[in-house]
Structures are given as structure tokens and as C-alpha cells.
Write an enzyme that holds these catalytic residues in place. Structure first.
Site, short mmCIF file in Angstrom:
data_model
loop_
_atom_site.label_atom_id
_atom_site.label_comp_id
_atom_site.label_asym_id
_atom_site.label_seq_id
_atom_site.Cartn_x
_atom_site.Cartn_y
_atom_site.Cartn_z
N ASN A 96 9.20 -12.36 4.00
CA ASN A 96 8.03 -11.78 3.33
C ASN A 96 6.91 -12.77 3.06
O ASN A 96 5.73 -12.40 3.05
CB ASN A 96 8.46 -11.16 1.98
CG ASN A 96 9.39 -9.97 2.16
OD1 ASN A 96 9.36 -9.30 3.19
ND2 ASN A 96 10.22 -9.71 1.17
N ARG A 105 4.90 -1.62 7.02
CA ARG A 105 5.91 -2.67 6.94
C ARG A 105 6.33 -2.94 5.50
O ARG A 105 7.50 -3.23 5.22
CB ARG A 105 5.38 -3.95 7.59
CG ARG A 105 6.38 -5.08 7.63
CD ARG A 105 5.94 -6.16 8.61
NE ARG A 105 6.93 -7.19 8.76
CZ ARG A 105 6.76 -8.45 8.35
NH1 ARG A 105 5.62 -8.80 7.76
NH2 ARG A 105 7.71 -9.33 8.53
N HIS A 125 10.18 -3.13 4.23
CA HIS A 125 10.75 -4.29 3.55
C HIS A 125 11.14 -3.98 2.10
O HIS A 125 11.97 -4.66 1.52
CB HIS A 125 9.78 -5.48 3.61
CG HIS A 125 9.83 -6.19 4.93
ND1 HIS A 125 9.56 -7.53 5.08
CD2 HIS A 125 10.13 -5.74 6.17
CE1 HIS A 125 9.69 -7.88 6.36
NE2 HIS A 125 10.02 -6.81 7.03
N HIS A 160 6.22 -1.11 15.76
CA HIS A 160 5.50 -2.24 16.36
C HIS A 160 4.48 -1.79 17.40
O HIS A 160 3.98 -2.59 18.16
CB HIS A 160 6.50 -3.25 16.95
CG HIS A 160 7.29 -3.98 15.90
ND1 HIS A 160 8.31 -4.85 16.21
CD2 HIS A 160 7.21 -3.99 14.55
CE1 HIS A 160 8.83 -5.33 15.08
NE2 HIS A 160 8.19 -4.83 14.07
C1 HEM Z 1 14.22 -4.05 14.10
C2 HEM Z 1 14.04 -5.16 13.44
C3 HEM Z 1 12.69 -5.70 13.11
C4 HEM Z 1 12.31 -6.99 13.23
C5 HEM Z 1 13.17 -8.16 13.69
C6 HEM Z 1 10.92 -7.07 12.84
C7 HEM Z 1 10.18 -8.23 12.81
C8 HEM Z 1 8.83 -8.29 12.58
C9 HEM Z 1 8.06 -9.51 12.59
C10 HEM Z 1 8.62 -10.89 12.83
C11 HEM Z 1 6.77 -9.18 12.35
C12 HEM Z 1 5.58 -10.14 12.25
C13 HEM Z 1 5.58 -10.78 10.87
C14 HEM Z 1 4.56 -11.89 10.71
O1 HEM Z 1 3.76 -12.14 11.61
O2 HEM Z 1 4.57 -12.54 9.66
C15 HEM Z 1 6.72 -7.75 12.18
C16 HEM Z 1 5.58 -7.03 11.94
C17 HEM Z 1 5.58 -5.67 11.71
N1 HEM Z 1 6.68 -4.85 11.58
FE1 HEM Z 1 8.56 -5.30 12.10
N2 HEM Z 1 10.49 -5.82 12.50
C18 HEM Z 1 11.53 -4.95 12.63
C19 HEM Z 1 11.52 -3.62 12.30
C20 HEM Z 1 10.44 -2.96 11.77
C21 HEM Z 1 10.49 -1.65 11.17
C22 HEM Z 1 11.76 -0.84 10.97
C23 HEM Z 1 9.23 -1.34 10.80
C24 HEM Z 1 8.71 -0.11 10.10
C25 HEM Z 1 9.25 1.07 10.19
C26 HEM Z 1 8.38 -2.45 11.17
C27 HEM Z 1 7.03 -2.49 11.03
C28 HEM Z 1 6.25 -3.60 11.31
C29 HEM Z 1 4.79 -3.56 11.31
C30 HEM Z 1 3.93 -2.33 11.12
C31 HEM Z 1 4.37 -4.88 11.54
C32 HEM Z 1 2.92 -5.40 11.56
C33 HEM Z 1 2.50 -5.69 10.14
C34 HEM Z 1 1.09 -6.20 9.98
O3 HEM Z 1 0.32 -6.26 10.92
O4 HEM Z 1 0.75 -6.56 8.82
N3 HEM Z 1 9.16 -3.43 11.73
N4 HEM Z 1 7.99 -7.23 12.31
#
Ligand code: HEM
Ligand SMILES: *[C@@H]1O[C@H](CO)[C@@H](O)[C@H](O)[C@H]1NC(C)=O
Ligand SMILES: *[C@@H]1O[C@H](CO)[C@@H](O)[C@H](O)[C@H]1NC(C)=O
Ligand SMILES: *[C@@H]1O[C@H](CO)[C@@H](O)[C@H](O)[C@H]1NC(C)=O
Ligand SMILES: *[C@@H]1O[C@H](CO)[C@@H](O)[C@H](O)[C@H]1NC(C)=O
Length: 331
Positions: free
Chosen positions: A94, A65, A69, A193
Site C-alpha cells: 500500500n 484498487r 485492498h 488491470h
Molecule cells: C491478482 C493479484 C493482483 C496483483 C498481484 C496486483 C498487483 C498490482 C500492482 C503491483 C499494481 C501497481 C501498484 C503500484 O504501481 O504501486 C496494481 C495496480 C492496480 N490494481 Fe492490482 N493486483 C492484483 C489484483 C487486483 C484486483 C483484484 C483488483 C481490483 C478488483 C486490482 C485493481 C488494480 C487497479 C485498478 C490498479 C491501478 C491503480 C491505480 O492506477 O492507482 N488489482 N495491482
């Protein structure tokens, strides 16, 4: 630095146009960029990511992630790593959310002993993300390297350019388009995800007061809704509790994310929006979700190409780059 001027890359830059547009948009990235200047690179990054994930498996997801970002704001230029109140770290998507900064610091410190001032922080982030995927059971791919670190952070760029989980799919598609990625990339990269976690604050909109008639989102499977409700009512009720984004295999990089969407077990509203949101779904995203849910090999194959496209998002034309010595501050 002379080393990074286009002239050294005559072969790689057989198309002159690739080299125009300022240093930021320098020549094409290559997978062997550091083979002679820092052959230890792969070993160092791999070892650190492996150790960090042995301590906390989730770190693989966090590093993935971090790369996303970084790339969406001023290109993949490590701008997210810059400290300071006006930095991207304090942007809403972030703050208290993005993780893994310390892992990058530790990698960079070792690299500065092994091959000083050679490897950019942006390349470290890209490589670390790939090992996060690999060590979670996801696909291996050759990471293209040779990025430069940006000299400015862009907090408003992060606030406005990163997708929100509360946004409808059309608007998410637009944010991807703004950085040169298409609808396929939206669906494929959302497959990230399949690992990692999200805080209650990011999905509690689906758990209570969902609509005039329903307390919880009717497109959230009932037993999952129950367990999320009790999770998010626990603790201090501060929204900091976390749930797995992929409830069926939280730490394994596979295509379960898509299968979950078919069985109403997606976590975020934005996940759902790709398949079955009450707010409407693009037919194209729905078809892709179905395809990836039944073909994990296709998902892996497409994921690699989408990661490469995301990793290619360039520094803004005309902006200047460098190889930072400390990822948290410009030289
Ligand atoms: C399509 C639109 C996307 C939205 C709206 C979105 C939104 C989110 C949100 C809200 C979280 C949780 C953040 C938190 O709890 O503070 C998250 C976690 C995550 N996102 Fe996304 N995301 C998107 C696309 C992506 C993309 C493109 C990737 C990577 C290629 C990605 C990888 C991840 C990963 C791996 C996590 C877990 C991070 C952790 O456990 O530390 N996301 N995302
Ligand atoms: C910040 O990002 C926005 C796009 O979201 C862009 O228009 C703006 O030029 C960027 N600012 C800087 C200082 O890079
Ligand atoms: C997105 O771009 C990729 C690579 O160019 C292409 O294979 C894919 O079909 C595109 N998807 C859409 C929906 O245009
Ligand atoms: C749900 O809505 C009711 C009525 O508007 C309100 O009193 C209550 O505090 C809300 N509950 C939550 C958890 O937001
Ligand atoms: C939630 O987490 C953030 C970041 O760790 C912290 O600043 C905040 O105080 C936490 N909320 C509560 C109520 O503990």
C-alpha cells in the site's frame, strides 16, 4: 447501535445462521440499505468520483484498487483508511501505492453533513469503486450495502494477505482462497488491470537481467519492452515512473487486458502468470483468459458477480464494527 442489530433485519435474515457469528458477520448486505436513512448517498458519491476523475481519469482505477485492498484485509471494513504508523497504509503493498484516500475523506465529510453517523466508510469505498468502474466505461451494478467499519487496522495482514506481482499464480490463487474467492475470481478481478497504472519498480524485473540468456522477458512484446525500458531508465531511476497496466486502452474499462495477455503485452509478472508465465500457468486460468479476451460481455457479467463476492468478504468473526465519523480514526 441498535439500528444495526440483527433484530431489525428479520426479513433480510430469514436464515438465522447469517446473523450468528458476532456483529462483524452481521446480516446480509442489501442494495437499499440507506434508502430511507441517507437517500442522498448515491448522488454525493457519484458527484465526487465524477469530479475527481474529471481532474484525473486514473482516480477511477485508484478507487477500485482501494476497495480491493480494503476487502482482502480483515474484510471490507475500511481498515485500510485508518491512519497511524501501524496502519495498513504503511504495509508494503500500500505504501506510496494506494491512492484515493482524499476522495473518500471528501465524500465522507459531505455525508456527515447530509446524514450524520449513518453511512459506513467501508460502504463509501465500495460505492466509490463502482463509480470508478462505471465512469471508466465498465459495467453498472447495484452495490450491496450495510457494512460496518472495523475498529483495528492489520498491517501484517496487509503485508501477508495481499498478492504480490512477483508471486506465482498458484500462490495468488491461495491468497484469494483465503478470503473465500476462487480461481475464476482471480482471473476476472485481475481484469481490473484494464485501467490504472503501475510503477516501474513493480515490473522492472521483466526489463533487464531477466535470465541468464535474456535481458528482457522473452514473453514481453519487443516494442513494448523497448518503451518500458526507456520509461524506467528515465526520471531519477527511482522506480516511481508509471506505465499503463493496459497499454492499448489505459483509461477504458474493457476486455483489452485479456487481449493484451494473448499478444504478450501484459505488464506485471502476475498478469502474465494467468496465461503464459515461464514459471507455469494453471490451465484453468489460461482458458478463462482466452474466454474473456473474445467475449467482453461475459467479462462484464462475471466481473460484476466477482465484485459482489469480493465486497461480501466479512469482518473477522467476533470482531466488532461501528460507523466511523471520520474514516481515518475509530470513534
Ligand atoms: C491478482 C493479484 C493482483 C496483483 C498481484 C496486483 C498487483 C498490482 C500492482 C503491483 C499494481 C501497481 C501498484 C503500484 O504501481 O504501486 C496494481 C495496480 C492496480 N490494481 Fe492490482 N493486483 C492484483 C489484483 C487486483 C484486483 C483484484 C483488483 C481490483 C478488483 C486490482 C485493481 C488494480 C487497479 C485498478 C490498479 C491501478 C491503480 C491505480 O492506477 O492507482 N488489482 N495491482
Ligand atoms: C490480521 O490478518 C491475519 C490474516 O492475514 C489474521 O490471521 C489476524 O488475525 C489479523 N489480526 C487482527 C488483529 O485482526
Ligand atoms: C467460482 O465461484 C463461482 C460462483 O460460485 C462459480 O460460478 C465458478 O464456477 C467458480 N469457479 C471455479 C473455478 O470453481
Ligand atoms: C545485471 O546483472 C549484472 C551482473 O550480475 C550487474 O552487474 C548489473 O548491475 C545488473 N543490472 C541491473 C539493472 O540490475
Ligand atoms: C518515490 O516516491 C516516494 C513517494 O512519493 C518518495 O518517498 C520517494 O522519495 C520517491 N523516490 C525518489 C528517488 O524520488
Amino acid at each position: 447501535m441498535e439500528r444495526y442489530s440483527c433484530c431489525r433485519w428479520v426479513l433480510a435474515c430469514s436464515i438465522l445462521a447469517l446473523c450468528l457469528g458476532g456483529q462483524g458477520a452481521r446480516c446480509q448486505l442489501t442494495s437499499d440499505f440507506y434508502d430511507s436513512t441517507c437517500p442522498q448517498l448515491y448522488y454525493v458519491v457519484q458527484q465526487h468520483v465524477f469530479d475527481a476523475m474529471r481532474e484525473e481519469m486514473r482516480m477511477g482505477a485508484s478507487l477500485l484498487r482501494l476497495h480491493f485492498h480494503d476487502c482482502f484485509v480483515n474484510g471490507c471494513d475500511a481498515s485500510i483508511l485508518l491512519d497511524g504508523d501501524d496502519g495498513e497504509k504503511f504495509a508494503l503493498p500500500n505504501l506510496n501505492s494506494v491512492r484515493g484516500y482524499e476522495v473518500i475523506d471528501a465524500i465522507k465529510a459531505d455525508l456527515e453533513s447530509a446524514c450524520p453517523e449513518v453511512v459506513s466508510c467501508a460502504d463509501v469505498v465500495a460505492l466509490a469503486a463502482s463509480y470508478g468502474v462505471l465512469f471508466s466505461g465498465g459495467p453498472y451494478y447495484d452495490v450491496l450495502l450495510g457494512r460496518l467499519d472495523g475498529r483495528v487496522a492489520n498491517q501484517s495482514g496487509a503485508d501477508n494477505g495481499l498478492p504480490s506481482p512477483f508471486e506465482p499464480v498458484d500462490s495468488i490463487i491461495q491468497k484469494f482462497a483465503a478470503v473465500g474467492l476462487n480461481t475464476t475470481d482471480v482471473v476476472v478481478l485481475s481484469g481490473a488491470h484494464t485501467i490504472g497504472r503501475a510503477r516501474c519498480a513493480l515490473f522492472s524485473n521483466r526489463l533487464s537481467n531477466f535470465s541468464a540468456t535474456d535481458s528482457a522477458d522473452p514473453t514481453l512484446e519487443a516494442s513494448l519492452a523497448d518503451s518500458l525500458q526507456s520509461l524506467c531508465a528515465g526520471g531519477n531511476g527511482d522506480g516511481n515512473e508509471t506505465a499503463a497496466l493496459d497499454v492499448s486502452s489505459p483509461y477504458v474499462f474493457d476486455n483489452d487486458y485479456y487481449k493484451n495477455l494473448l499478444t504478450e503485452r501484459g505488464l506485471l509478472s502476475s498478469d502474465l502468470g494467468l496465461f503464459s508465465s515461464p514459471e507455469g500457468v494453471a490451465a484453468s486460468t489460461k482458458d478463462l483468459v482466452e474466454a474473456y479476451s473474445s467475449d467482453g460481455d461475459q467479462f462484464f457479467y462475471d466481473f460484476v458477480w466477482s465484485m459482489i463476492r469480493m465486497g461480501n468478504i466479512p469482518l473477522a468473526a467476533g470482531s466488532d464494527g461501528e460507523v466511523r465519523k471520520n474514516c481515518r480514526v475509530v470513534n
